[in-house]
Structure formats: structure tokens, C-alpha cells
Design an enzyme around this catalytic site. Sequence first.
Site, PDB file in Angstrom:
ATOM      1  N   LYS A   1     112.730  -7.200  40.513  1.00 29.02           N
ATOM      2  CA  LYS A   1     112.995  -6.327  39.360  1.00 29.02           C
ATOM      3  C   LYS A   1     112.807  -7.105  38.070  1.00 29.02           C
ATOM      4  CE  LYS A   1     117.046  -8.372  38.152  1.00 29.02           C
ATOM      5  NZ  LYS A   1     117.204  -9.212  37.004  1.00 29.02           N
TER       6      LYS A   1
ATOM      7  N   GLY B   1     114.844 -16.970  39.666  1.00 30.96           N
ATOM      8  CA  GLY B   1     113.860 -16.688  38.621  1.00 30.96           C
ATOM      9  C   GLY B   1     114.224 -15.536  37.713  1.00 30.96           C
ATOM     10  N   GLY B   2     115.401 -14.937  37.901  1.00 28.49           N
ATOM     11  CA  GLY B   2     115.787 -13.792  37.066  1.00 28.49           C
ATOM     12  C   GLY B   2     115.126 -12.500  37.512  1.00 28.49           C
TER      13      GLY B   2
ATOM     14  N   GLY C   1     115.785 -12.018  43.419  1.00 26.99           N
ATOM     15  CA  GLY C   1     115.230 -12.323  44.737  1.00 26.99           C
ATOM     16  C   GLY C   1     116.278 -12.307  45.847  1.00 26.99           C
TER      17      GLY C   1
ATOM     18  N   ASP D   1     123.302  -6.488  41.614  1.00 22.67           N
ATOM     19  CA  ASP D   1     121.885  -6.091  41.587  1.00 22.67           C
ATOM     20  C   ASP D   1     121.393  -5.523  42.928  1.00 22.67           C
ATOM     21  OD1 ASP D   1     121.749  -7.003  39.003  1.00 22.67           O
ATOM     22  OD2 ASP D   1     120.517  -8.760  39.427  1.00 22.67           O
TER      23      ASP D   1
HETATM   24  P1  ATP Z   1     119.403 -12.447  39.502  1.00 23.99           P
HETATM   25  O1  ATP Z   1     118.145 -12.035  38.806  1.00 23.99           O
HETATM   26  O2  ATP Z   1     119.934 -11.411  40.450  1.00 23.99           O
HETATM   27  O3  ATP Z   1     120.452 -13.000  38.597  1.00 23.99           O
HETATM   28  P2  ATP Z   1     117.851 -14.643  40.422  1.00 23.99           P
HETATM   29  O4  ATP Z   1     116.633 -13.869  40.778  1.00 23.99           O
HETATM   30  O5  ATP Z   1     117.831 -15.411  39.145  1.00 23.99           O
HETATM   31  O6  ATP Z   1     119.072 -13.681  40.460  1.00 23.99           O
HETATM   32  P3  ATP Z   1     117.981 -15.560  43.123  1.00 23.99           P
HETATM   33  O7  ATP Z   1     116.560 -15.794  43.518  1.00 23.99           O
HETATM   34  O8  ATP Z   1     118.639 -14.333  43.621  1.00 23.99           O
HETATM   35  O9  ATP Z   1     118.159 -15.669  41.545  1.00 23.99           O
HETATM   36  O10 ATP Z   1     118.781 -16.867  43.567  1.00 23.99           O
HETATM   37  C1  ATP Z   1     120.028 -17.235  43.040  1.00 23.99           C
HETATM   38  C2  ATP Z   1     120.684 -18.192  44.020  1.00 23.99           C
HETATM   39  O11 ATP Z   1     121.143 -17.445  45.139  1.00 23.99           O
HETATM   40  C3  ATP Z   1     119.747 -19.245  44.598  1.00 23.99           C
HETATM   41  O12 ATP Z   1     119.750 -20.421  43.854  1.00 23.99           O
HETATM   42  C4  ATP Z   1     120.270 -19.459  46.005  1.00 23.99           C
HETATM   43  O13 ATP Z   1     121.124 -20.569  46.043  1.00 23.99           O
HETATM   44  C5  ATP Z   1     121.118 -18.225  46.320  1.00 23.99           C
HETATM   45  N1  ATP Z   1     120.585 -17.382  47.435  1.00 23.99           N
HETATM   46  C6  ATP Z   1     121.281 -16.892  48.447  1.00 23.99           C
HETATM   47  N2  ATP Z   1     120.514 -16.152  49.259  1.00 23.99           N
HETATM   48  C7  ATP Z   1     119.292 -16.150  48.750  1.00 23.99           C
HETATM   49  C8  ATP Z   1     118.072 -15.555  49.138  1.00 23.99           C
HETATM   50  N3  ATP Z   1     117.958 -14.809  50.247  1.00 23.99           N
HETATM   51  N4  ATP Z   1     117.007 -15.756  48.346  1.00 23.99           N
HETATM   52  C9  ATP Z   1     117.124 -16.499  47.215  1.00 23.99           C
HETATM   53  N5  ATP Z   1     118.244 -17.102  46.825  1.00 23.99           N
HETATM   54  C10 ATP Z   1     119.335 -16.932  47.565  1.00 23.99           C
END
Ligand code: ATP
Length: 300
Positions: free
Chosen positions: A11, A99-100, A103, A138
Site C-alpha cells: 500500500k 519500507g513504509g 509488507g 494496517d
Molecule cells: P508499515 O508500512 O505497516 O508501517 P513497513 O512496511 O514499514 O510497515 P514491514 O515491512 O511491515 O515495515 O516490516 C516492519 C518490521 O516487521 C520488520 O523490520 C520485521 O522485523 C517485522 N516483520 C514481521 N513479520 C514480517 C513479515 N512477514 N515481513 C516483513 N517484516 C516483518
Amino acid sequence: MTSVKVRVPAKVNVQLSVGPLRDDGYHDLVNVFHAVSIFDEVVAEESDSVTIRVEGHTVDQVPVNDDNLAVRAARLLARHAGRSPGVSLRIHKTIPVAGGMAGGSADAAGALVACNELWKLGLPMADLMELAAELGSDVPFSLLGGTAVGTGRGERLTEVEAGGTFHWVFALADGGLSTAKVYAECDRIRQATGEKVGWPAVNEDLLRALRIGDPKALGPELSNDLQPAALMLRSRLVRTLDAGREHGALGSIVSGSGPTCAFLAGSKEHATDLAVSLKAAGVCRAVVTAEGPVPGAVVV
Ligand code: ATP
């Protein structure tokens, strides 16, 4: 059925308005989510125990134990259904880690849908949405996909009918940013500057642009209250955003808590040209084009 594969999108927040810090440590948000065509795949196979394997770029930062959000989702669903959580999960990550782009939430949503199918539970979407909200703010949107306004912590969703396809370019960064640290930095900046933080409200001009499918109208309305904090923690993103603007993006924004930057293009061709220019400018690790809105977690 011994194996189920689910595809689940990343997203971008086209609006992320962050209210004042609440007593419980959360913020009230107005969060306009938009699902884009960068997908993780979650494969669930029958197994006596719970196992997890993660493949793809920078997956060394993804936990391969009970902390993995997909494992937590499978265990929560099993508990809800009163059955054993035995499942072998395999995740192929394309969504940048930390990455925001939600994921981890995507993988949790993918695991809910995959295990619901694998275990033949037949739970309706409404039940999965409730479990999703328990896993993270999310996760419900990752199940739903499309475009939606999220309120509360972001988990109460109202769908928005987008009037067309939007074309995006994403600049992926080296290394992630911790969402918690970005929120903390946002609070710190607000305190330091004495900024008066009002109740967050949805931007009606942004919704109109989404509904009529007009990227020229949407570009200037993109907003992200976490952007100053993300830029403070990762100052080189300023150059990335500038490069997008210089090369004609209709809107340039940090995606969620960053460090991925999102650029809105006027057409598929414009997105391709913009991607080439951003790559040549050398302002990020990788560049990908994508379109939105796309559906949430689906069995493929
Ligand atoms: P958001 O945008 O929801 O704030 P994000 O995209 O910045 O999140 P994610 O890729 O969701 O960040 O990862 C955040 C942290 O969640 C990672 O550093 C990791 O330690 C943990 N994590 C747990 N499960 C997962 C997964 N299936 N994939 C990625 N990260 C995961």
C-alpha cells in the site's frame, strides 16, 4: 487441498494525517490507503507443526519465528477456529522490508486468507477483518485492498470507489526505517516546534480526485504528516523527492513511515519515463513502477 497460494499487495498512503499523541501511546489517524501492484506471495501447505520460510530481497531482516506476522496470523486464526495451527508457510517478498508499504501486514493478511482456505474454515470476510485488526492497524486494509479511508488507528475502513487506474513509480531505499522510530521523531519535532496538532480530517479534494480518477488533481493533494520525521531520520530522501519533482512527477511523497518514496505519474508511459529518469539520477537503490488500486489478498 494440500497447498494454497495467496497474492497480497503493498500500500501507499495518499493521505496520512497524524493526530496528537493519545494517552495509550497511539495517535488518531486519517489514513487514505491505496493498494498498488507490488505483491508478496504467501504459500500455505499442510504440516503438523508451524514452519516459516521467507525468500526475496533483504529478507535477512524478516523474523523466521513466531514474531513473523504471518505466523502470528496463522496462530490467531487457528485459536479462533479451535484447531491446531499446523501449517508450513512460505513467503516470497517483493514488497520492500520496513519500507513504509505495509509488507509485514500484507503477509499477515495473506496468511489469514491462505490458512482459511487450506484448513477449509470458510470464515467470512467480516471475521477475517476482525482478526486482522487484532494483528495490526494496517492488516485489515491489506485484506481489503482497493482504496479506503482508515480512521481510529487506521483499522476502521470505508471503501472509496476510485474512478480509474493511477500510475506510480516507487523509489526503493537501501535499508528500512522503523515505524515506531518515525512516529517518535514526529512527536519530537512537534514538541520542539510547539506545533498545534489538530484533529485529523479527511481531505475532500483528495477523495474527489480519487473518485474521478484524475492524477493531475490528486498529485498536489498527496500528504503525509510522517514525512518531515522520515526526512529528518534519512536526509538523503530529500534528494530523492526533489529528483521526482524535477522529472515531472505529478506528486512526490514519502510512503507511510518511509523510506520508500512514491511518485504519481499521469499515464503508464509517463511512469516508465519517470522510472528511467529516477534510475539515471542515482537517488535510490531501485525503481519500480506499479498501478493502483488493486484488490487485497486473493487466492491465486
Ligand atoms: P508499515 O508500512 O505497516 O508501517 P513497513 O512496511 O514499514 O510497515 P514491514 O515491512 O511491515 O515495515 O516490516 C516492519 C518490521 O516487521 C520488520 O523490520 C520485521 O522485523 C517485522 N516483520 C514481521 N513479520 C514480517 C513479515 N512477514 N515481513 C516483513 N517484516 C516483518
